[in-house]
Design an enzyme around this catalytic site. Structure first.
Site, PDB file in Angstrom:
ATOM      1  N   HIS A   1      39.432   5.990  86.635  1.00  0.00           N
ATOM      2  CA  HIS A   1      39.399   7.174  87.496  1.00  0.00           C
ATOM      3  C   HIS A   1      38.790   6.724  88.817  1.00  0.00           C
ATOM      4  CE1 HIS A   1      39.988  10.039  84.055  1.00  0.00           C
ATOM      5  NE2 HIS A   1      39.440   9.037  83.377  1.00  0.00           N
ATOM      6  N   PHE A   2      39.645   6.435  89.801  1.00  0.00           N
ATOM      7  CA  PHE A   2      39.128   5.931  91.078  1.00  0.00           C
ATOM      8  C   PHE A   2      38.887   7.050  92.110  1.00  0.00           C
ATOM      9  CE2 PHE A   2      40.478   1.149  90.624  1.00  0.00           C
ATOM     10  CZ  PHE A   2      39.414   0.948  89.752  1.00  0.00           C
TER      11      PHE A   2
ATOM     12  N   ASN B   1      43.314  13.164  87.336  1.00  0.00           N
ATOM     13  CA  ASN B   1      42.361  14.267  87.576  1.00  0.00           C
ATOM     14  C   ASN B   1      41.583  14.084  88.878  1.00  0.00           C
ATOM     15  OD1 ASN B   1      41.026  12.093  86.366  1.00  0.00           O
ATOM     16  ND2 ASN B   1      39.500  13.386  85.365  1.00  0.00           N
TER      17      ASN B   1
ATOM     18  N   HIS C   1      44.420  12.462  76.052  1.00  0.00           N
ATOM     19  CA  HIS C   1      42.999  12.649  75.771  1.00  0.00           C
ATOM     20  C   HIS C   1      42.980  13.630  74.606  1.00  0.00           C
ATOM     21  CE1 HIS C   1      38.647  13.380  77.109  1.00  0.00           C
ATOM     22  NE2 HIS C   1      38.843  14.113  76.031  1.00  0.00           N
TER      23      HIS C   1
ATOM     24  N   HIS D   1      41.069   6.324  74.466  1.00  0.00           N
ATOM     25  CA  HIS D   1      39.668   6.302  73.988  1.00  0.00           C
ATOM     26  C   HIS D   1      39.444   6.892  72.590  1.00  0.00           C
ATOM     27  CE1 HIS D   1      40.080  10.179  75.888  1.00  0.00           C
ATOM     28  NE2 HIS D   1      39.683   9.800  77.079  1.00  0.00           N
TER      29      HIS D   1
ATOM     30  N   ASP E   1      38.117   3.186  80.953  1.00  0.00           N
ATOM     31  CA  ASP E   1      37.847   4.592  81.273  1.00  0.00           C
ATOM     32  C   ASP E   1      36.747   4.695  82.333  1.00  0.00           C
ATOM     33  OD1 ASP E   1      38.027   7.328  81.380  1.00  0.00           O
ATOM     34  OD2 ASP E   1      37.190   7.702  79.395  1.00  0.00           O
TER      35      ASP E   1
ATOM     36  N   HIS F   1      30.423   8.738  88.444  1.00  0.00           N
ATOM     37  CA  HIS F   1      29.791   9.888  89.081  1.00  0.00           C
ATOM     38  C   HIS F   1      28.512   9.345  89.709  1.00  0.00           C
ATOM     39  CE1 HIS F   1      32.413  12.725  86.952  1.00  0.00           C
ATOM     40  NE2 HIS F   1      32.172  12.049  85.845  1.00  0.00           N
TER      41      HIS F   1
HETATM   42  O1  DOR Z   1      34.015  11.437  80.256  1.00  0.00           O
HETATM   43  C1  DOR Z   1      35.055  11.618  80.837  1.00  0.00           C
HETATM   44  N1  DOR Z   1      35.131  11.501  82.171  1.00  0.00           N
HETATM   45  N2  DOR Z   1      36.146  11.933  80.135  1.00  0.00           N
HETATM   46  C2  DOR Z   1      37.271  12.345  80.739  1.00  0.00           C
HETATM   47  O2  DOR Z   1      38.188  12.705  80.055  1.00  0.00           O
HETATM   48  C3  DOR Z   1      37.368  12.399  82.204  1.00  0.00           C
HETATM   49  C4  DOR Z   1      36.398  11.497  82.830  1.00  0.00           C
HETATM   50  C5  DOR Z   1      36.202  11.801  84.278  1.00  0.00           C
HETATM   51  O3  DOR Z   1      37.192  11.871  84.992  1.00  0.00           O
HETATM   52  O4  DOR Z   1      35.051  11.939  84.724  1.00  0.00           O
HETATM   53 ZN    ZN Z   2      39.538   8.874  81.296  1.00  0.00          ZN
END
Ligand code: DOR
Ligand code: ZN
Length: 441
Positions: A64-65, A96, A178, A232, A304, A308
């Protein structure tokens, strides 16, 4: 300038074996391999790689970049720098973002950004929504369609089995899920006496919720003869079930944090830093996942990488967002396992390079072979170092593996024949290309 390069005397690794070879790279491609000193080539440069290991660049099929929309957490430049530093030469990014990647135009925008900013090769999953079904049947150069069966970061969610059924029916692509059953998560949240601590996370996101969703997706994949990739995996139940199911339509993934951490002991100190969906579970699940990877019930590992900021993650449960960075530490953590004789370097190349290439039908990458793109990682298996969040390339600046001592580190990463990372520093220019996904699913 790419020119030509002769990499001399490295231990060249594939899933099948390891042997000392010279590797001649001309432009973007691996031109020829041969026993040391036997290649009749004239190279612009030579690299003495004796004592080092040469691996195919890692294909991390789950990151997730965060661009567009959440660039303060990460962007394609910083995420791909982290990738290169971790020996990852191709990534597949998740939808996302904001806006979510759900239309052809979103996909085009992301690919344009990546063409400008990405240090490594890239491609993007398209997200399924209840409203974009017609797009899913279009031919597109993508690794697959991503379906969130349980809600997580962002608001892409398919919790209606009828919609899920339609997605499997119409999709012209691999479907990556997921797998957490939303109805179970919601019911648990309502019925349980919650404590407001991280323990709730495990009590809400149960193994039953995971198994229910993954088995529903599997049922549909088998029914509609569509390829399903379960992301995952986290439970002993799912791997036991997959082991006996043995469907040619289904492949699966495990993540570093689910095999290297377990609750409650391993995550107590981390508190909400370890909040991730699906959650980090007990040692029993952790052991089952590791065993399933070794036995082939799970075919691949992906990071994955879900960064954050530290401030966001330090908010109290449940506000702290789920997810942790990992693209830069996945290969080093696995090299440490090699060092401990838990696994072989050949297995690592199988799980991180060859299998992702095979599952996603990535053209010309994932192996060190004549004619393949020169996506290569030179690894020094003897360097001992300590993982420190502040030293990593990700904007996150923290890691769940802070302070872990590991032996083995990428020293050079080549992307399409260009060295982009060398001994801790980015060199040259972003050289990433769109990864070509071959053939209909
Ligand atoms: O822990 C997670 N973080 N699970 C996810 O499905 C999405 C990901 C995120 O984009 O932060
Ligand atoms: Zn993910």
């Amino acid at each position: 300038v790419t020119g030509s390069l002769l990499i001399e005397g490295a231990q060249v690794v594939s899933s099948q074996g390891t042997r000392i070879q010279d590797v001649f790279v001309d432009g973007q491609r691996i031109q020829v391999l041969g026993d040391p000193g036997t290649l009749q080539v004239r190279a612009d440069r030579t690299l003495d790689a004796r004592g080092l290991y040469l691996l195919p660049g890692v294909i991390d099929a789950h990151v997730h970049f965060r661009q567009p929309g959440y660039e303060w957490k990460e962007d394609l430049a910083s995420g791909s720098r982290a990738a290169a530093a971790g020996g990852v030469t191709t990534f597949f990014d998740m939808p996302n973002t904001s806006p979510p990647t759900v239309h052809l135009s979103d996909l085009r925008d992301k690919k344009e950004l990546a063409a400008k900013h990405s240090w490594v090769n890239y491609n993007f999953f398209l997200g399924a929504t209840p409203h974009n079904l017609p797009v899913l049947s279009e031919p597109m150069n993508i690794p697959g369609i991503k379906v969130f069966m349980g809600s997580s970061t962002g608001d892409l969610l398919i919790d209606d089995p009828q919609v899920l059924r339609q997605i499997f029916m119409v999709s012209a692509h691999l479907i990556a899920v997921h797998a957490e059953d939303e109805a179970t998560l919601v019911a648990n949240q309502k019925q349980l006496k919650l404590t407001g601590t991280m323990e709730d996370h495990l009590r809400i996101r149960t193994p039953e919720a995971a198994l229910k969703a993954s088995s529903l997706a599997a049922e549909m994949a088998i029914h509609f003869k569509k390829r399903l990739h379960i992301l995952h995996l986290t439970t002993a139940q799912e791997v036991a079930w997959l082991k006996q199911l043995k469907s040619p339509w289904i492949t699966s993934e495990v993540c570093p944090h689910h095999v290297f951490l377990s609750a409650p002991k391993g995550v107590a100190r981390l508190n909400t830093l370890a909040k991730v969906n699906p959650p980090i579970r007990s040692e029993e699940h952790q052991m089952a996942l590791w065993a399933a990877l070794k036995s082939g019930t799970i075919q691949t590992m992906a990071s994955d990488h879900a960064p954050h900021t530290r401030a966001e993650k330090e908010r109290p449960y449940p506000e702290a967002p789920s997810g942790m960075p990992g693209v830069e530490t996945m290969l080093p953590l696995m090299l440490q396992q090699v060092h401990q004789n838990e696994i072989s370097l050949n297995q690592v190349v199988g799980w991180l390079c060859e299998k992702p290439a095979e599952i996603f039908r990535v053209q010309g990458r994932g192996k060190i072979q004549e004619g393949y793109q020169a996506d290569l990682v030179l690894v020094d298996m003897e360097t001992e170092w300590v993982i420190q969040g502040t030293q990593l390339q990700s904007k996150a600046g923290w890691t769940a593996f802070e302070g872990w001592k590991v032996k083995g580190r990428p020293v050079m990463t080549f992307v399409n024949g260009t060295c982009v990372y060398r001994n801790g520093t980015m060199v040259s220019m972003p050289a990433g290309q769109e990864a070509r996904i071959g053939g209909p699913s």
